[in-house]
Design a protein around this motif. Structure first.
Motif, PDB file in Angstrom:
ATOM      1  N   ILE A 198       0.871  -1.030  -0.062  1.00 40.44           N
ATOM      2  CA  ILE A 198      -0.075   0.054   0.090  1.00 40.44           C
ATOM      3  C   ILE A 198       0.936   1.271   0.013  1.00 40.44           C
ATOM      4  O   ILE A 198       1.779   1.536   0.829  1.00 40.44           O
ATOM      5  CB  ILE A 198      -0.938  -0.041   1.186  1.00 40.44           C
ATOM      6  N   VAL A 199       0.650   2.241  -1.270  1.00 39.61           N
ATOM      7  CA  VAL A 199       1.567   3.358  -1.211  1.00 39.61           C
ATOM      8  C   VAL A 199       0.676   4.189  -1.337  1.00 39.61           C
ATOM      9  O   VAL A 199      -0.342   4.411  -1.960  1.00 39.61           O
ATOM     10  CB  VAL A 199       2.239   3.130  -2.585  1.00 39.61           C
ATOM     11  N   VAL A 200       1.460   5.508  -0.684  1.00 40.12           N
ATOM     12  CA  VAL A 200       0.705   6.819  -0.519  1.00 40.12           C
ATOM     13  C   VAL A 200       1.559   7.729  -1.298  1.00 40.12           C
ATOM     14  O   VAL A 200       2.540   7.970  -1.283  1.00 40.12           O
ATOM     15  CB  VAL A 200       0.319   7.422   0.742  1.00 40.12           C
ATOM     16  N   LEU A 201       1.022   8.124  -2.612  1.00 40.19           N
ATOM     17  CA  LEU A 201       1.678   9.014  -3.326  1.00 40.19           C
ATOM     18  C   LEU A 201       1.158  10.389  -3.539  1.00 40.19           C
ATOM     19  O   LEU A 201      -0.212  10.319  -3.869  1.00 40.19           O
ATOM     20  CB  LEU A 201       1.498   8.424  -4.884  1.00 40.19           C
ATOM     21  N   PHE A 202       1.830  11.227  -3.052  1.00 38.89           N
ATOM     22  CA  PHE A 202       1.426  12.607  -3.205  1.00 38.89           C
ATOM     23  C   PHE A 202       2.212  13.656  -4.128  1.00 38.89           C
ATOM     24  O   PHE A 202       3.492  13.333  -4.279  1.00 38.89           O
ATOM     25  CB  PHE A 202       0.955  13.273  -1.608  1.00 38.89           C
ATOM     26  N   SER A 203       1.875  14.258  -5.140  1.00 46.88           N
ATOM     27  CA  SER A 203       2.262  15.168  -5.786  1.00 46.88           C
ATOM     28  C   SER A 203       2.095  16.617  -5.513  1.00 46.88           C
ATOM     29  O   SER A 203       1.173  17.029  -5.227  1.00 46.88           O
ATOM     30  CB  SER A 203       1.731  14.983  -7.274  1.00 46.88           C
ATOM     31  N   VAL A 204       3.121  17.329  -5.814  1.00 49.67           N
ATOM     32  CA  VAL A 204       3.398  18.732  -5.566  1.00 49.67           C
ATOM     33  C   VAL A 204       3.985  19.577  -6.832  1.00 49.67           C
ATOM     34  O   VAL A 204       4.696  18.875  -7.785  1.00 49.67           O
ATOM     35  CB  VAL A 204       4.344  19.030  -4.441  1.00 49.67           C
ATOM     36  N   PRO A 205       3.505  20.796  -7.039  1.00 52.27           N
ATOM     37  CA  PRO A 205       3.915  21.428  -8.151  1.00 52.27           C
ATOM     38  C   PRO A 205       5.533  21.791  -7.929  1.00 52.27           C
ATOM     39  O   PRO A 205       6.069  21.759  -9.102  1.00 52.27           O
ATOM     40  CB  PRO A 205       3.216  22.931  -7.920  1.00 52.27           C
ATOM     41  N   GLY A 206       6.032  21.693  -6.967  1.00 51.11           N
ATOM     42  CA  GLY A 206       7.719  22.042  -6.836  1.00 51.11           C
ATOM     43  C   GLY A 206       8.160  22.049  -5.629  1.00 51.11           C
ATOM     44  O   GLY A 206       7.669  22.561  -4.599  1.00 51.11           O
ATOM     45  N   ILE A 213       5.368   5.913   1.716  1.00 43.60           N
ATOM     46  CA  ILE A 213       5.045   7.419   1.336  1.00 43.60           C
ATOM     47  C   ILE A 213       5.903   7.863   0.273  1.00 43.60           C
ATOM     48  O   ILE A 213       7.180   7.994   0.513  1.00 43.60           O
ATOM     49  CB  ILE A 213       4.994   8.198   2.650  1.00 43.60           C
ATOM     50  N   VAL A 214       5.322   8.382  -0.945  1.00 36.71           N
ATOM     51  CA  VAL A 214       6.116   8.682  -1.946  1.00 36.71           C
ATOM     52  C   VAL A 214       5.698  10.101  -2.352  1.00 36.71           C
ATOM     53  O   VAL A 214       4.499  10.428  -2.583  1.00 36.71           O
ATOM     54  CB  VAL A 214       6.144   7.960  -3.080  1.00 36.71           C
ATOM     55  N   CYS A 215       6.601  11.095  -2.478  1.00 34.37           N
ATOM     56  CA  CYS A 215       6.256  12.403  -2.987  1.00 34.37           C
ATOM     57  C   CYS A 215       6.854  12.620  -4.442  1.00 34.37           C
ATOM     58  O   CYS A 215       8.049  12.370  -4.648  1.00 34.37           O
ATOM     59  CB  CYS A 215       6.945  13.588  -2.232  1.00 34.37           C
ATOM     60  N   ALA A 216       5.881  12.908  -5.436  1.00 34.69           N
ATOM     61  CA  ALA A 216       6.309  13.145  -6.934  1.00 34.69           C
ATOM     62  C   ALA A 216       6.454  14.637  -7.295  1.00 34.69           C
ATOM     63  O   ALA A 216       5.579  15.600  -6.658  1.00 34.69           O
ATOM     64  CB  ALA A 216       5.181  12.409  -7.698  1.00 34.69           C
ATOM     65  N   ALA A 217       7.514  14.985  -7.801  1.00 35.32           N
ATOM     66  CA  ALA A 217       7.272  16.345  -8.572  1.00 35.32           C
ATOM     67  C   ALA A 217       8.089  16.371  -9.664  1.00 35.32           C
ATOM     68  O   ALA A 217       9.157  15.548 -10.006  1.00 35.32           O
ATOM     69  CB  ALA A 217       8.351  17.384  -7.340  1.00 35.32           C
TER      70      ALA A 217
END
Length: 162
Positions: A34-42, A71-75
């Protein structure tokens, strides 16, 4: 835009973790558990740096207690910038960072957003998702400035309700 039931696409990315930077694919990085991915503008941008990332850091233990494996943050930043941001935020070891410098995954997910008017070019829309074994279970996309629908508390509530 990616929806519940869709598999995570396979796109080349760089994954920044406590052990370094590795070339991999999005489906490999996000496809197990189970992965939570959140994306941010920068990285380092005001709302991302002061609200979005800190919320996930503050709630990391609660998210893991709710069953989250990663937990993964994409940018749409390069891996050097994301590594510097992770270090400056004391996030390494708690959150992994997905560097999508060309925005290829952002486009594949349908989460690309044009910030050219602000001089930032193609970026991610502010969003989050819950991924189970490589398949999207829930998607949360902000429809206004700020962190509400895609913040850690909203994701945590969705996990606890499931």
């Amino acid at each position: 835009m990616i929806q519940r039931g869709n598999p995570i696409p396979s796109v080349g990315i760089k994954l920044v973790t406590a052990s370094g930077v590795e070339d991999t694919t999005s489906d490999a990085a996000l496809g197990q558990g189970i992965v939570v991915l959140f994306s941010v503008p920068g990285a380092f941008t005001p709302t991302c740096h002061l609200n979005h990332l800190p919320g996930f850091l503050a709630n990391a233990d609660q998210l893991r207690a709710a069953g989250v494996d990663k937990i993964v943050c994409a940018a749409a930043n390069d891996h050097h910038v994301l590594k510097a941001w992770a270090e400056a935020s004391n996030a390494l070891g708690k959150i992994e960072f997905l560097a999508d410098g060309n925005g290829d995954l952002a486009r594949a997910l349908g989460l690309d957003k044009d910030f050219s008017q602000s001089g930032m070019g193609l970026r991610y829309a502010r969003a989050a998702m819950i991924i189970r074994e490589g398949v999207v279970d829930a998607v949360f996309v902000e429809d206004a400035p700020g962190v509400n629908a895609s913040g850690a508390p909203a994701v945590l509530m969705a996990l606890e309700a499931a």
